[in-house]
Design a protein around this motif. Sequence first.
Motif, mmCIF file in Angstrom:
data_model
loop_
_atom_site.group_PDB
_atom_site.id
_atom_site.type_symbol
_atom_site.label_atom_id
_atom_site.label_comp_id
_atom_site.label_asym_id
_atom_site.label_seq_id
_atom_site.Cartn_x
_atom_site.Cartn_y
_atom_site.Cartn_z
ATOM 1 N N CYS A 152 -70.381 0.528 19.634
ATOM 2 C CA CYS A 152 -71.006 -0.676 20.203
ATOM 3 C C CYS A 152 -71.478 -0.449 21.637
ATOM 4 N N LEU A 153 -70.639 0.202 22.438
ATOM 5 C CA LEU A 153 -70.974 0.378 23.847
ATOM 6 C C LEU A 153 -71.970 1.498 24.065
ATOM 7 N N GLU A 156 -74.646 1.911 22.055
ATOM 8 C CA GLU A 156 -75.935 1.515 21.495
ATOM 9 C C GLU A 156 -76.837 0.912 22.568
ATOM 10 N N GLN A 202 -78.998 -1.971 23.909
ATOM 11 C CA GLN A 202 -78.808 -3.398 23.691
ATOM 12 C C GLN A 202 -80.142 -4.078 23.368
ATOM 13 N N GLU A 209 -77.513 -7.544 19.561
ATOM 14 C CA GLU A 209 -76.644 -6.432 19.931
ATOM 15 C C GLU A 209 -76.043 -6.632 21.317
ATOM 16 N N ARG A 210 -76.733 -7.410 22.171
ATOM 17 C CA ARG A 210 -76.173 -7.679 23.494
ATOM 18 C C ARG A 210 -74.855 -8.441 23.367
ATOM 19 N N HIS A 236 -72.258 -6.076 22.093
ATOM 20 C CA HIS A 236 -71.919 -5.183 23.199
ATOM 21 C C HIS A 236 -70.881 -5.852 24.098
#
Length: 376
Positions: A139-140, A142, A144, A148-149, A152
């Motif tokens: 997740c971190l 990827e 954003q 996805e933000r 994140h």
Amino acid sequence: MVALIEGAGMPRQQRAVALAVRALDIKIHNLDKSSEPSESYLPPLVSSTNHKNCMDDAVSMICIARAIVSLASYETTLVALDIEPSIRIPSICNNVHEAVFTHIASICGRSQLAPGVKIIVFESMAIWLQETAKLLARCLGEVQRGEERDMHAMAFALGQRVLILQRERIMGYLWSYWDDPIDAVQVKVRTIFEAFLDIGSTMNQAIIVNPAIAESALTHTDSAGQSKATSPGAQDGNAFLSDVLDLVLTMDWSRKVKYSLLAALCARINVLDMLTGHTDILTSCLETMAQVTMASRAGQLLTALLSRAADDIRCAREQAPDGEEEEAAALRVETAHMALWKGPVTAALCRDDDTSRRMLTQQLLPALFEALPRIV
């Protein structure tokens, strides 16, 4: 169970609610009808004695928890839920992923577990931490975009809560079970510690790449209406590793677990900074070499420190700054390490103790000369 995890045809929110209510048997505050899983996807929930017995049985609960951690998507398990605290979920959590941790932790704390169950329980805790580390890395790491933000920010907030709110509990497992009579439990507890450190390292890397991420996570927490009890202040991975190091160093040098924990930390922290700031580490280890029963543990830590020194020298040679020769860069790092080792080793070899000198000759000097050949 498969239908619950796969949640075919159900929106993400309904899948999360279904896992919480039906698989983990926990209650959700203010659950509206639109969030409840439709009976067209899942059969009606029927309370029964068998269902209750299943949730009270350690093995059954662990099997359910492992299935969710291993198979359910993090897009579902990280969905924010208003979970009602109960005997089964005494601590505050706001998603299925953390509820699973609480289930596993409640069993880890039970006394008189059968050996086979004990191994499975600690293996499950290790799996949860390993999957959390993978989840955070994915997740971190990827880029954003759009939704996805939010993912994140949720992932970073999860990492913060694990590092801060669960640290005492996880470190407690290390103190209590590192030298467990069951070898398999010892292996699982080591894996728990390594996975816990991986989470800290991943969080640190995320902050290095994006320093504003901590503020973003707190903003997301506020907008989601999350309780302050579940949203600890920001702490970067370096601070976390320093705190863990300080916690381990408070232990007495007579405890075998201390040497193993420090050896594991060597792979993730700056060894030069550690030895410079804690000069008693080398001195205490070298003194411990005189104790036959503890010499192997002290030797393990000293070997790990020397291995990191060799790695630092090699990295300095490979990553020499522009304008600096490779050998000059390597020599600079090697000299810094030699300055830390020369005095304590010389003092230990000059000690009037045949056992100490024999142990040093057998377990330390070969590794010392290999890592720092110019120290002679």
